[in-house]
Write an enzyme that holds these catalytic residues in place. Structure first.
Site, PDB file in Angstrom:
ATOM      1  N   ASP A 180     -27.154  -9.966 -10.595  1.00 37.53           N
ATOM      2  CA  ASP A 180     -25.998  -9.600 -11.441  1.00 37.53           C
ATOM      3  C   ASP A 180     -24.943  -8.825 -10.664  1.00 37.53           C
ATOM      4  O   ASP A 180     -23.938  -8.404 -11.221  1.00 37.53           O
ATOM      5  CB  ASP A 180     -26.471  -8.782 -12.648  1.00 37.53           C
ATOM      6  CG  ASP A 180     -27.056  -7.439 -12.232  1.00 37.53           C
ATOM      7  OD1 ASP A 180     -27.273  -7.218 -11.013  1.00 37.53           O
ATOM      8  OD2 ASP A 180     -27.294  -6.597 -13.111  1.00 37.53           O
ATOM      9  N   ARG A 229      -3.445   4.951  -0.961  1.00 37.63           N
ATOM     10  CA  ARG A 229      -2.049   4.862  -1.405  1.00 37.63           C
ATOM     11  C   ARG A 229      -1.858   5.425  -2.804  1.00 37.63           C
ATOM     12  O   ARG A 229      -0.755   5.719  -3.204  1.00 37.63           O
ATOM     13  CB  ARG A 229      -1.557   3.403  -1.322  1.00 37.63           C
ATOM     14  CG  ARG A 229      -1.349   2.956   0.124  1.00 37.63           C
ATOM     15  CD  ARG A 229      -0.871   1.539   0.199  1.00 37.63           C
ATOM     16  NE  ARG A 229      -1.891   0.610  -0.223  1.00 37.63           N
ATOM     17  CZ  ARG A 229      -1.722  -0.713  -0.311  1.00 37.63           C
ATOM     18  NH1 ARG A 229      -0.543  -1.231  -0.006  1.00 37.63           N
ATOM     19  NH2 ARG A 229      -2.704  -1.505  -0.674  1.00 37.63           N
ATOM     20  N   LYS A 279      13.048   1.991   1.976  1.00 37.64           N
ATOM     21  CA  LYS A 279      12.376   0.889   1.287  1.00 37.64           C
ATOM     22  C   LYS A 279      12.280   1.221  -0.195  1.00 37.64           C
ATOM     23  O   LYS A 279      11.986   2.354  -0.562  1.00 37.64           O
ATOM     24  CB  LYS A 279      10.954   0.733   1.864  1.00 37.64           C
ATOM     25  CG  LYS A 279      10.099  -0.309   1.177  1.00 37.64           C
ATOM     26  CD  LYS A 279       8.767  -0.499   1.905  1.00 37.64           C
ATOM     27  CE  LYS A 279       7.685   0.413   1.390  1.00 37.64           C
ATOM     28  NZ  LYS A 279       6.380   0.173   2.014  1.00 37.64           N
ATOM     29  N   ARG A 321      10.260   0.232  -3.613  1.00 32.90           N
ATOM     30  CA  ARG A 321       9.092  -0.503  -4.124  1.00 32.90           C
ATOM     31  C   ARG A 321       9.215  -0.658  -5.632  1.00 32.90           C
ATOM     32  O   ARG A 321       9.665   0.259  -6.325  1.00 32.90           O
ATOM     33  CB  ARG A 321       7.818   0.279  -3.775  1.00 32.90           C
ATOM     34  CG  ARG A 321       6.541  -0.485  -4.091  1.00 32.90           C
ATOM     35  CD  ARG A 321       5.312   0.207  -3.523  1.00 32.90           C
ATOM     36  NE  ARG A 321       5.095  -0.040  -2.108  1.00 32.90           N
ATOM     37  CZ  ARG A 321       4.642  -1.182  -1.606  1.00 32.90           C
ATOM     38  NH1 ARG A 321       4.389  -2.210  -2.379  1.00 32.90           N
ATOM     39  NH2 ARG A 321       4.465  -1.315  -0.309  1.00 32.90           N
TER      40      ARG A 321
END
Ligand code: R5P
Length: 302
Positions: A34, A93, A189, A191
């Site tokens: 399982d 992160r 950048k 996001r």
């Protein structure tokens, strides 16, 4: 001293064992049908200093659980000390609440490791240095930076600039720029928080024209950050784009994205093992010595 490998990166553990001139500890990593993970430690660990190497790479939840359960199995055999070697610390992160309603997952994983309990952790290039503070146990936080700095000169053409692909990575890129005595550029950048994995490079601060641009990042996941950054750098006149990333996750379509991207060389460490790469663009540098050095320091204290 005993060194056990989880199933994530037997290659790296074997290399570390060779560097330390020790055999790998015998462990049987089984699963019930399982999916329950059921490790069995086939060594006497009593009064030994025991190391367990596991990267929290894909499938990361299984690898984390395996690491935790191996730790519990070892602890029940009364070792002197137990040290976790985590070359890639997944969930890093998620080091803060980016918006209300999210967990601080990196802290939860740190607490889980302490519950086992592991007595100490060795890790490489955490996404955020502050994650060390999520642990109450000692953390040896090593960097792949010197290994990359040693390899880079062979690929650089003409003048070079070190580039951080986002504002969060400036410290990492600055350290590389200092080490190689190059200038620094920073990209902005953005996001998209709703789609998680998509981002765009919006501006470059610094001069990259006619230079070899060395993008320094900690993680390549989808490859989107690097592809966008490389495109923007080439448009700004960079003559060559080289990337160093401590942790090559290469998730989803990353290889396709990076093969198409205007990137000349991608250097990653072996914190995550990949059987093959799509082209010679990808080069692996090894963390073996960095990890073996940290193990020797701890072993000498015990
Ligand atoms: C983000 O802050 C990290 O430092 C990396 O830039 C990011 O994780 C890379 O992700 P991707 O390859 O999916 O763009």
């Amino acid at each position: 001293m005993l060194l056990f490998s989880g199933s994530s990166n037997v290659h790296l553990t074997t290399d570390v064992a060779k560097a330390l001139k020790i055999n790998l500890g015998r462990v049987d990593l089984n699963k019930f049908s399982d999916g329950e993970i059921r490790p069995w430690i086939a060594e006497n660990v009593r009064d030994q200093t025991v190391f367990v190497l596991q990267s929290f790479s894909q499938p990361m939840n299984d690898h984390i659980m395996e690491f935790i359960l191996m730790g519990d199995a070892i602890r029940r055999g009364a070792p002197k000390r137990m040290i976790g070697i985590i070359p890639y610390f997944g969930y890093a992160r998620q080091d803060k609440q980016h918006r209300t309603g999210e967990p601080v997952s990196a802290r939860v994983i740190a607490k889980l490791i302490e519950v086992v309990p592991y007595h100490e952790v060795i890790t490489i290039d955490l996404h955020n240095d502050a994650i060390v503070g999520f642990f109450r146990i000692p953390v040896i936080h090593k960097s792949a930076l010197s290994v990359f700095a040693h390899a880079l000169p062979a690929y650089i053409e003409g003048d070079a600039v070190v580039v951080s692909p986002d504002v969060g990575g400036v410290k990492r890129a600055r350290n590389m720029a200092y080490q190689l005595d190059f200038s620094l550029a920073v990209m902005e950048k953005r996001r998209n928080l709703d789609t998680h994995d998509s981002s765009e490079s919006v501006q470059i601060i610094g001069d990259v024209a006619n230079k070899t641009a060395i993008i320094v990042d900690d993680i390549i996941s989808t490859g989107g950050t690097i592809a966008n950054a490389a495109k923007a750098l080439k448009e700004a006149g960079a003559r060559k784009v080289i990337v160093t990333a401590s942790h090559g996750l290469f998730s989803g379509q990353a290889f396709e994205t990076l093969e198409k991207a205007p990137v000349d060389i991608i250097l990653v460490s072996d914190s995550i093992h990949h059987r093959a790469f799509p082209s010679k663009k990808f080069i692996v540098v090894s963390l073996t010595s960095a990890i073996a050095d940290a193990v020797r320091i701890i072993a000498a204290e015990n």
